[in-house]
Design a protein around this motif. Sequence first.
Motif, PDB file in Angstrom:
ATOM      1  N   VAL A 107       0.859  -1.186   0.000  1.00 14.55           N
ATOM      2  CA  VAL A 107       0.000   0.000   0.000  1.00 14.55           C
ATOM      3  C   VAL A 107       0.897   1.237   0.000  1.00 14.55           C
ATOM      4  N   GLY A 108       0.808   2.024  -1.056  1.00 16.12           N
ATOM      5  CA  GLY A 108       1.662   3.189  -1.250  1.00 16.12           C
ATOM      6  C   GLY A 108       2.685   2.903  -2.331  1.00 16.12           C
ATOM      7  N   LEU A 109       2.481   3.467  -3.512  1.00 14.63           N
ATOM      8  CA  LEU A 109       3.358   3.178  -4.647  1.00 14.63           C
ATOM      9  C   LEU A 109       4.542   4.136  -4.716  1.00 14.63           C
ATOM     10  N   GLY A 110       4.277   5.462  -4.638  1.00 13.09           N
ATOM     11  CA  GLY A 110       5.349   6.442  -4.826  1.00 13.09           C
ATOM     12  C   GLY A 110       6.005   6.230  -6.175  1.00 13.09           C
ATOM     13  N   GLY A 111       7.337   6.153  -6.189  1.00 14.53           N
ATOM     14  CA  GLY A 111       8.065   5.904  -7.426  1.00 14.53           C
ATOM     15  C   GLY A 111       8.096   4.444  -7.818  1.00 14.53           C
ATOM     16  N   GLY A 112       7.546   3.569  -6.982  1.00 12.77           N
ATOM     17  CA  GLY A 112       7.435   2.153  -7.329  1.00 12.77           C
ATOM     18  C   GLY A 112       8.659   1.322  -7.005  1.00 12.77           C
ATOM     19  N   SER A 113       9.660   1.884  -6.325  1.00  9.91           N
ATOM     20  CA  SER A 113      10.914   1.155  -6.083  1.00  9.91           C
ATOM     21  C   SER A 113      10.711  -0.112  -5.264  1.00  9.91           C
ATOM     22  N   LEU A 114       9.869  -0.032  -4.227  1.00 11.23           N
ATOM     23  CA  LEU A 114       9.691  -1.176  -3.327  1.00 11.23           C
ATOM     24  C   LEU A 114       9.006  -2.352  -4.026  1.00 11.23           C
ATOM     25  N   PRO A 115       7.816  -2.177  -4.618  1.00 13.25           N
ATOM     26  CA  PRO A 115       7.208  -3.321  -5.305  1.00 13.25           C
ATOM     27  C   PRO A 115       8.024  -3.796  -6.498  1.00 13.25           C
ATOM     28  N   LEU A 116       8.707  -2.890  -7.192  1.00  9.33           N
ATOM     29  CA  LEU A 116       9.518  -3.278  -8.349  1.00  9.33           C
ATOM     30  C   LEU A 116      10.683  -4.164  -7.925  1.00  9.33           C
ATOM     31  N   PHE A 117      11.313  -3.840  -6.779  1.00  9.26           N
ATOM     32  CA  PHE A 117      12.426  -4.645  -6.273  1.00  9.26           C
ATOM     33  C   PHE A 117      11.946  -6.062  -5.947  1.00  9.26           C
ATOM     34  N   VAL A 118      10.798  -6.163  -5.290  1.00  7.59           N
ATOM     35  CA  VAL A 118      10.247  -7.483  -4.957  1.00  7.59           C
ATOM     36  C   VAL A 118       9.953  -8.262  -6.231  1.00  7.59           C
ATOM     37  N   HIS A 119       9.315  -7.591  -7.180  1.00  3.99           N
ATOM     38  CA  HIS A 119       8.941  -8.242  -8.443  1.00  3.99           C
ATOM     39  C   HIS A 119      10.172  -8.778  -9.173  1.00  3.99           C
ATOM     40  N   ASP A 120      11.264  -7.990  -9.223  1.00  3.05           N
ATOM     41  CA  ASP A 120      12.427  -8.374 -10.009  1.00  3.05           C
ATOM     42  C   ASP A 120      13.298  -9.408  -9.308  1.00  3.05           C
ATOM     43  N   HIS A 121      13.307  -9.421  -7.968  1.00  2.00           N
ATOM     44  CA  HIS A 121      14.211 -10.314  -7.244  1.00  2.00           C
ATOM     45  C   HIS A 121      13.539 -11.592  -6.753  1.00  2.00           C
ATOM     46  N   PHE A 122      12.223 -11.625  -6.769  1.00  2.00           N
ATOM     47  CA  PHE A 122      11.498 -12.833  -6.356  1.00  2.00           C
ATOM     48  C   PHE A 122      10.625 -13.261  -7.534  1.00  2.00           C
ATOM     49  N   PRO A 123      11.173 -14.091  -8.419  1.00  2.00           N
ATOM     50  CA  PRO A 123      10.544 -14.359  -9.718  1.00  2.00           C
ATOM     51  C   PRO A 123       9.195 -15.071  -9.658  1.00  2.00           C
ATOM     52  N   LYS A 124       8.848 -15.685  -8.548  1.00  2.00           N
ATOM     53  CA  LYS A 124       7.547 -16.357  -8.438  1.00  2.00           C
ATOM     54  C   LYS A 124       6.515 -15.497  -7.704  1.00  2.00           C
ATOM     55  N   SER A 125       6.917 -14.291  -7.323  1.00  2.00           N
ATOM     56  CA  SER A 125       6.022 -13.453  -6.518  1.00  2.00           C
ATOM     57  C   SER A 125       4.923 -12.837  -7.372  1.00  2.00           C
ATOM     58  N   HIS A 126       3.793 -12.524  -6.714  1.00  2.00           N
ATOM     59  CA  HIS A 126       2.697 -11.768  -7.306  1.00  2.00           C
ATOM     60  C   HIS A 126       2.419 -10.571  -6.390  1.00  2.00           C
ATOM     61  N   VAL A 127       2.485  -9.387  -6.966  1.00  2.00           N
ATOM     62  CA  VAL A 127       2.405  -8.167  -6.162  1.00  2.00           C
ATOM     63  C   VAL A 127       1.176  -7.360  -6.566  1.00  2.00           C
ATOM     64  N   ASP A 128       0.366  -7.034  -5.559  1.00  2.00           N
ATOM     65  CA  ASP A 128      -0.709  -6.044  -5.734  1.00  2.00           C
ATOM     66  C   ASP A 128      -0.242  -4.759  -5.056  1.00  2.00           C
ATOM     67  N   ALA A 129      -0.170  -3.686  -5.835  1.00  2.00           N
ATOM     68  CA  ALA A 129       0.206  -2.385  -5.274  1.00  2.00           C
ATOM     69  C   ALA A 129      -1.015  -1.475  -5.306  1.00  2.00           C
ATOM     70  N   VAL A 130      -1.254  -0.777  -4.221  1.00  2.00           N
ATOM     71  CA  VAL A 130      -2.417   0.101  -4.106  1.00  2.00           C
ATOM     72  C   VAL A 130      -1.918   1.534  -3.953  1.00  2.00           C
ATOM     73  N   GLU A 131      -2.438   2.420  -4.802  1.00  2.00           N
ATOM     74  CA  GLU A 131      -2.032   3.827  -4.775  1.00  2.00           C
ATOM     75  C   GLU A 131      -3.268   4.703  -4.974  1.00  2.00           C
ATOM     76  N   ILE A 132      -3.458   5.649  -4.062  1.00  2.00           N
ATOM     77  CA  ILE A 132      -4.651   6.498  -4.117  1.00  2.00           C
ATOM     78  C   ILE A 132      -4.547   7.580  -5.186  1.00  2.00           C
ATOM     79  N   ASP A 133      -3.317   7.955  -5.548  1.00  2.00           N
ATOM     80  CA  ASP A 133      -3.103   9.088  -6.450  1.00  2.00           C
ATOM     81  C   ASP A 133      -2.714   8.587  -7.840  1.00  2.00           C
ATOM     82  N   PRO A 134      -3.581   8.735  -8.840  1.00  2.00           N
ATOM     83  CA  PRO A 134      -3.241   8.263 -10.195  1.00  2.00           C
ATOM     84  C   PRO A 134      -2.017   8.956 -10.780  1.00  2.00           C
ATOM     85  N   SER A 135      -1.731  10.171 -10.326  1.00  2.00           N
ATOM     86  CA  SER A 135      -0.544  10.881 -10.828  1.00  2.00           C
ATOM     87  C   SER A 135       0.731  10.130 -10.474  1.00  2.00           C
TER      88      SER A 135
END
Length: 699
Positions: free
Chosen positions: A501-529
């Motif tokens: 919860v909280g995307l910002g620049g996306g560094s945290l979910p992107l790191f998980v996605h790239d380093h844990f190849p079997k992971s599935h990530v749902d990211a929630v962000e209130i601000d479309p910008s």
Amino acid sequence: MNLLPKSSKDFGSVDYWEKFFQQRGKKAFEWYGSYLELCEVLHKYMKPREKVLVIGCGNSELSEQLYDVGYQDIVNIDISEVVIKQMKERNASRRPQMSFLKMDMTQMEFQDASFHVVLDKGTLDAVLTDEEEKTLQQVDRMLAEVGRVLQVGGRYLCISLAQAHILKKAVGHFSREGWMVRVHQVANSRDQVFEAEPRFSLPVFAFIMTKFRPVPGSALQIFELCAQEQGKPVRLESADQLAEAVQERQQYAWLCSQLRRKAGLGTVSLDLCNGDTGEPRYTLHVVDSPTVKPSRDSHFAIFIIPQGRETEWLFGMEEGRKQLAASAGFRRLITVALHRGQQYDGMDSIQAELSTRVMELAPAGMPPQQQVPFLSVGGDIGVRAVQHQDHSALSGDYVIEDVQGEDRRYFRRLIFLSSRNVVQSEARLLKDVSRRAQKKQKKDKKKQRLAGASEDLPPAPGQSIDKSYLCCEHHKAMIAGLALLRNPELLLETPLALLVVGLGGGSLPLFVHDHFPKSHVDAVEIDPSMLEVATQWFGFSQSDRMKVHIADGLDYITSLAGGEAQPHYDVIMFDVDSKDPTLGMSCPPPAFVDQLFLQKVKSILTAEGVFILNLVCRDLGLKNSVLTGLKAVFPLLYVRRIEGEVNEILFCQLHPEQKLATPELLEMAQALERTLRKPGQGWDDTYVLSDMLQTVKIV
């Protein structure tokens, strides 16, 4: 000899002034400064051939000195017969064209439109001692007479301390008459700056009221402020704005007087603004180090923070600045942060611009001719390149900027301008981009272009981001928390389900996605910008294993928890900031740690999963309340404090019997790191997972 009145009301008394000048004799009495201190502002608004009326002249030498430099058509009036006699005798032979008349300025005997300038040095201040009806009526008569004897285009030039009631009366009177109103601050001389006991804690101002020809039906009002003799006047919208601007300068002068008298006033910070635009240009923090041994060379220094590094702990936090000051070895250190969007041509130009202003903040005992060193990191002002600036309906104005770090690598940052010293998201640029930027910087130095303009660095697309590198320490700690899961050495082959919860620049979910190849990530962000920012500027992209949901995190989790088929996540991460600056907790918003909501979080977490929360809370009582609430829902709670920051990372689990001692935690972190460091994983060698968990404590 007592020359002061028993009451300020005596200033309006003829008898008081007769006695005053009899007792004082022929020695000149200068209100608010001598001719040398006022001459620049006087010459700016008076021409030698103009006819000048000085009201309440007293025995000041001002008229005489103006006469001697070419202003010879001067008429002086005063209510005291004693002083008029003194001044006539003093000037009869040396200044024959200058006249002195005993006259009441509320009932002047001159014809209408007789003068180009009416000069008043302290007289209005002396008469307007209170706001009683009788006093206000006397001042109304005085100002009406000033207006009557001035020609159209003439100026009432009043030297004043601009106390609130005086400014209000003068500005109100002349603006209603349709005159142009300008308030001009009179700069202190260098000698005044170093006076042990300055004559006034308040600065001296000149009111310049210019008489316009009346225009029937016109409601035009002109208000201007000029901060220095040679400065460009700034147009203001109202009398209230003008009064507020004057008050800010008075408060600054009072602060300077306090800093000259004593050290250790606590946290002192102020903005110095661009004189033309009014926008902040420099932010100064005054740091005193009472333990530094006094010597001639240890009094005072200025430290210029390189652009983009003002957010670092050493420069951005009070404790960091104290450490910097102590290590620098000066009794007083002023740190100077440079604002984005301002032009800086290098260290020399900054030093020239700041030299006079910062000397006003010098400590007591500073020798007048002492040279003050300007310090920095590496001797330069750093590099800041604003790549993009926009507005979000939810987050307000924000910028994307590239800055040069301590190791001369470049970093991209997302900054919300409502919290301009807080980095919301950060990513490191790849080395080839940094090298191109350095070559371009050397080439363009000769041009002395706008520091921070977008062309300083090439507009870098998403693929210029080093996705293997986590910049934020709290993100590193949150990733290390995955070691709390069972069998961490097998996580790369485990189909992990994560909710961030909280995307910002996306560094945290992107790191998980790239380093844990079997992971599935749902990211929630209130601000479309923010999704646009992450995608365009931080190398973020969605895939079949990573989806972004534009929603309020509270609503999203509530919806999941209330559904028939509840999803179960192995890891839930909260990295979401509060938009309310008045709260003692800036991350997360209080609703995210409400007991009822935490129960919903618990309901979608697997039995052996981990809930990881970034907590930023300066209110100790509120923080203890949050920890108590979390402990009630998640009985096993670890805390990891981020050194040099307010952030604390909380690792929450459901079963206290899973509690691990520090050696076991470190062993699991090392097992996970060995797996992640396998060839082809693109692991950052400086990132040691076990270091992130070494100081973890159980609540």
